[in-house]
Motif scaffolding. Structure first.
Motif, PDB file in Angstrom:
ATOM      1  N   PHE A   1       0.817  -1.210   0.000  1.00 51.42           N
ATOM      2  CA  PHE A   1       0.000   0.000   0.000  1.00 51.42           C
ATOM      3  C   PHE A   1       0.851   1.260   0.000  1.00 51.42           C
ATOM      4  O   PHE A   1       0.753   2.065  -0.898  1.00 51.42           O
ATOM      5  CB  PHE A   1      -0.919  -0.024   1.230  1.00 51.42           C
ATOM      6  CG  PHE A   1      -1.925   1.090   1.285  1.00 51.42           C
ATOM      7  CD1 PHE A   1      -3.001   1.124   0.421  1.00 51.42           C
ATOM      8  CD2 PHE A   1      -1.788   2.118   2.203  1.00 51.42           C
ATOM      9  CE1 PHE A   1      -3.931   2.153   0.472  1.00 51.42           C
ATOM     10  CE2 PHE A   1      -2.720   3.146   2.261  1.00 51.42           C
ATOM     11  CZ  PHE A   1      -3.786   3.151   1.400  1.00 51.42           C
ATOM     12  N   ASP A   2       1.699   1.431   0.998  1.00 51.45           N
ATOM     13  CA  ASP A   2       2.516   2.633   1.128  1.00 51.45           C
ATOM     14  C   ASP A   2       3.848   2.480   0.405  1.00 51.45           C
ATOM     15  O   ASP A   2       4.467   1.422   0.449  1.00 51.45           O
ATOM     16  CB  ASP A   2       2.809   2.930   2.603  1.00 51.45           C
ATOM     17  CG  ASP A   2       1.583   3.415   3.343  1.00 51.45           C
ATOM     18  OD1 ASP A   2       0.650   3.906   2.687  1.00 51.45           O
ATOM     19  OD2 ASP A   2       1.569   3.299   4.579  1.00 51.45           O
ATOM     20  N   MET A   3       4.275   3.562  -0.219  1.00 47.88           N
ATOM     21  CA  MET A   3       5.538   3.570  -0.939  1.00 47.88           C
ATOM     22  C   MET A   3       6.399   4.691  -0.361  1.00 47.88           C
ATOM     23  O   MET A   3       6.249   5.854  -0.746  1.00 47.88           O
ATOM     24  CB  MET A   3       5.277   3.778  -2.431  1.00 47.88           C
ATOM     25  CG  MET A   3       4.575   2.581  -3.064  1.00 47.88           C
ATOM     26  SD  MET A   3       3.524   3.025  -4.456  1.00 47.88           S
ATOM     27  CE  MET A   3       1.907   3.013  -3.654  1.00 47.88           C
ATOM     28  N   PRO A   4       7.284   4.356   0.604  1.00 45.23           N
ATOM     29  CA  PRO A   4       8.110   5.378   1.249  1.00 45.23           C
ATOM     30  C   PRO A   4       9.118   5.991   0.279  1.00 45.23           C
ATOM     31  O   PRO A   4       9.606   5.323  -0.634  1.00 45.23           O
ATOM     32  CB  PRO A   4       8.842   4.624   2.355  1.00 45.23           C
ATOM     33  CG  PRO A   4       8.150   3.318   2.485  1.00 45.23           C
ATOM     34  CD  PRO A   4       7.494   3.039   1.181  1.00 45.23           C
ATOM     35  N   MET A   5       9.410   7.271   0.514  1.00 47.25           N
ATOM     36  CA  MET A   5      10.414   7.962  -0.296  1.00 47.25           C
ATOM     37  C   MET A   5      11.198   8.916   0.596  1.00 47.25           C
ATOM     38  O   MET A   5      10.700   9.360   1.629  1.00 47.25           O
ATOM     39  CB  MET A   5       9.744   8.722  -1.439  1.00 47.25           C
ATOM     40  CG  MET A   5       8.881   9.889  -1.008  1.00 47.25           C
ATOM     41  SD  MET A   5       7.995  10.678  -2.366  1.00 47.25           S
ATOM     42  CE  MET A   5       6.522   9.658  -2.429  1.00 47.25           C
ATOM     43  N   SER A   6      12.398   9.221   0.166  1.00 47.50           N
ATOM     44  CA  SER A   6      13.232  10.168   0.907  1.00 47.50           C
ATOM     45  C   SER A   6      12.714  11.591   0.687  1.00 47.50           C
ATOM     46  O   SER A   6      11.924  11.851  -0.233  1.00 47.50           O
ATOM     47  CB  SER A   6      14.681  10.074   0.428  1.00 47.50           C
ATOM     48  OG  SER A   6      14.780  10.577  -0.902  1.00 47.50           O
ATOM     49  N   LEU A   7      13.195  12.491   1.508  1.00 39.52           N
ATOM     50  CA  LEU A   7      12.814  13.901   1.373  1.00 39.52           C
ATOM     51  C   LEU A   7      13.268  14.447   0.023  1.00 39.52           C
ATOM     52  O   LEU A   7      12.546  15.207  -0.620  1.00 39.52           O
ATOM     53  CB  LEU A   7      13.412  14.716   2.522  1.00 39.52           C
ATOM     54  CG  LEU A   7      12.871  16.123   2.716  1.00 39.52           C
ATOM     55  CD1 LEU A   7      11.368  16.121   2.963  1.00 39.52           C
ATOM     56  CD2 LEU A   7      13.595  16.807   3.868  1.00 39.52           C
ATOM     57  N   GLU A   8      14.439  14.034  -0.434  1.00 36.96           N
ATOM     58  CA  GLU A   8      14.952  14.494  -1.733  1.00 36.96           C
ATOM     59  C   GLU A   8      14.068  13.997  -2.885  1.00 36.96           C
ATOM     60  O   GLU A   8      13.742  14.756  -3.798  1.00 36.96           O
ATOM     61  CB  GLU A   8      16.383  14.012  -1.943  1.00 36.96           C
ATOM     62  CG  GLU A   8      16.957  14.457  -3.273  1.00 36.96           C
ATOM     63  CD  GLU A   8      18.371  13.953  -3.512  1.00 36.96           C
ATOM     64  OE1 GLU A   8      18.924  14.312  -4.562  1.00 36.96           O
ATOM     65  OE2 GLU A   8      18.920  13.211  -2.675  1.00 36.96           O
ATOM     66  N   VAL A   9      13.649  12.737  -2.827  1.00 35.92           N
ATOM     67  CA  VAL A   9      12.759  12.191  -3.864  1.00 35.92           C
ATOM     68  C   VAL A   9      11.424  12.930  -3.823  1.00 35.92           C
ATOM     69  O   VAL A   9      10.849  13.253  -4.868  1.00 35.92           O
ATOM     70  CB  VAL A   9      12.579  10.666  -3.689  1.00 35.92           C
ATOM     71  CG1 VAL A   9      11.470  10.127  -4.578  1.00 35.92           C
ATOM     72  CG2 VAL A   9      13.892   9.949  -3.974  1.00 35.92           C
ATOM     73  N   PHE A  10      10.941  13.223  -2.624  1.00 33.40           N
ATOM     74  CA  PHE A  10       9.690  13.963  -2.496  1.00 33.40           C
ATOM     75  C   PHE A  10       9.830  15.371  -3.075  1.00 33.40           C
ATOM     76  O   PHE A  10       8.945  15.846  -3.792  1.00 33.40           O
ATOM     77  CB  PHE A  10       9.250  14.002  -1.029  1.00 33.40           C
ATOM     78  CG  PHE A  10       7.956  14.731  -0.803  1.00 33.40           C
ATOM     79  CD1 PHE A  10       6.836  14.466  -1.582  1.00 33.40           C
ATOM     80  CD2 PHE A  10       7.843  15.680   0.195  1.00 33.40           C
ATOM     81  CE1 PHE A  10       5.637  15.137  -1.373  1.00 33.40           C
ATOM     82  CE2 PHE A  10       6.663  16.355   0.410  1.00 33.40           C
ATOM     83  CZ  PHE A  10       5.550  16.086  -0.377  1.00 33.40           C
ATOM     84  N   TRP A  11      10.930  16.044  -2.793  1.00 30.74           N
ATOM     85  CA  TRP A  11      11.156  17.381  -3.342  1.00 30.74           C
ATOM     86  C   TRP A  11      11.136  17.345  -4.873  1.00 30.74           C
ATOM     87  O   TRP A  11      10.477  18.158  -5.523  1.00 30.74           O
ATOM     88  CB  TRP A  11      12.472  17.963  -2.844  1.00 30.74           C
ATOM     89  CG  TRP A  11      12.867  19.192  -3.600  1.00 30.74           C
ATOM     90  CD1 TRP A  11      13.852  19.308  -4.544  1.00 30.74           C
ATOM     91  CD2 TRP A  11      12.248  20.483  -3.537  1.00 30.74           C
ATOM     92  NE1 TRP A  11      13.897  20.592  -5.042  1.00 30.74           N
ATOM     93  CE2 TRP A  11      12.905  21.332  -4.440  1.00 30.74           C
ATOM     94  CE3 TRP A  11      11.190  21.008  -2.788  1.00 30.74           C
ATOM     95  CZ2 TRP A  11      12.561  22.658  -4.629  1.00 30.74           C
ATOM     96  CZ3 TRP A  11      10.845  22.335  -2.970  1.00 30.74           C
ATOM     97  CH2 TRP A  11      11.525  23.132  -3.884  1.00 30.74           C
ATOM     98  N   ASN A  12      11.859  16.392  -5.450  1.00 31.26           N
ATOM     99  CA  ASN A  12      11.900  16.279  -6.909  1.00 31.26           C
ATOM    100  C   ASN A  12      10.527  15.954  -7.493  1.00 31.26           C
ATOM    101  O   ASN A  12      10.187  16.415  -8.582  1.00 31.26           O
ATOM    102  CB  ASN A  12      12.940  15.241  -7.337  1.00 31.26           C
ATOM    103  CG  ASN A  12      14.348  15.717  -7.052  1.00 31.26           C
ATOM    104  OD1 ASN A  12      14.646  16.906  -7.105  1.00 31.26           O
ATOM    105  ND2 ASN A  12      15.225  14.791  -6.714  1.00 31.26           N
TER     106      ASN A  12
END
Length: 145
Positions: A71-82
């Protein structure tokens, strides 16, 4: 049913994170606080076009998508920013009309202003999260299709 997608912030360690409150400028429903739910940063309803952009971004960053995980797909802050940078380009009339795999017309999306407003707050939140211990929280994309 239908398609609901969003990006949430989960606090994994309140002590390291520095509490369990968001800044006052970040909206949060009372029921979310009472139930200790994750903070919803971004939300889309029946926007397959946005879902496709996010899935491609996650795949490009070697993050397992809901086709490969629960269900959830974690991402880093950098990936989220991009991702936020990419999403900003999606919130234009030209892009939306060329990728109109949504129940919402550009006029409805633009008139509500919700997606653009949420994105602005998400970008501001990223700056705030840079001051937090990255091991104390998790940013996740959820896919309820």
């Amino acid at each position: 049913m239908g398609l609901d997608n969003g990006i949430v912030l989960k606090i994994k360690d309140k002590e390291k994170f520095g509490g369990d409150r968001l800044p006052s400028w970040m909206p949060r429903a009372d029921w979310e606080d009472e139930g200790n739910y994750p903070w919803e940063i971004l939300y889309w309803r029946k926007c397959w076009n946005i879902r496709d952009v996010i899935f491609q971004h996650l795949k490009d960053n070697r993050i397992k998508t809901s086709e490969e995980c629960e269900f959830d797909m974690p991402m880093s802050l950098e990936v989220f920013w991009n991702l936020c940078v990419k999403l900003e380009k999606c919130y234009t009339e030209k892009w939306w009309n060329e990728h109109n795999d949504s129940i919402w017309s550009w006029e409805e999306v633009d008139d509500s202003g919700n997606y653009k407003e949420q994105l602005m707050l998400a970008c501001r939140l990223i700056g705030w999260l840079e001051t937090k211990d990255p091991s104390s929280y998790e940013i996740c994309f959820y896919d309820s299709y």
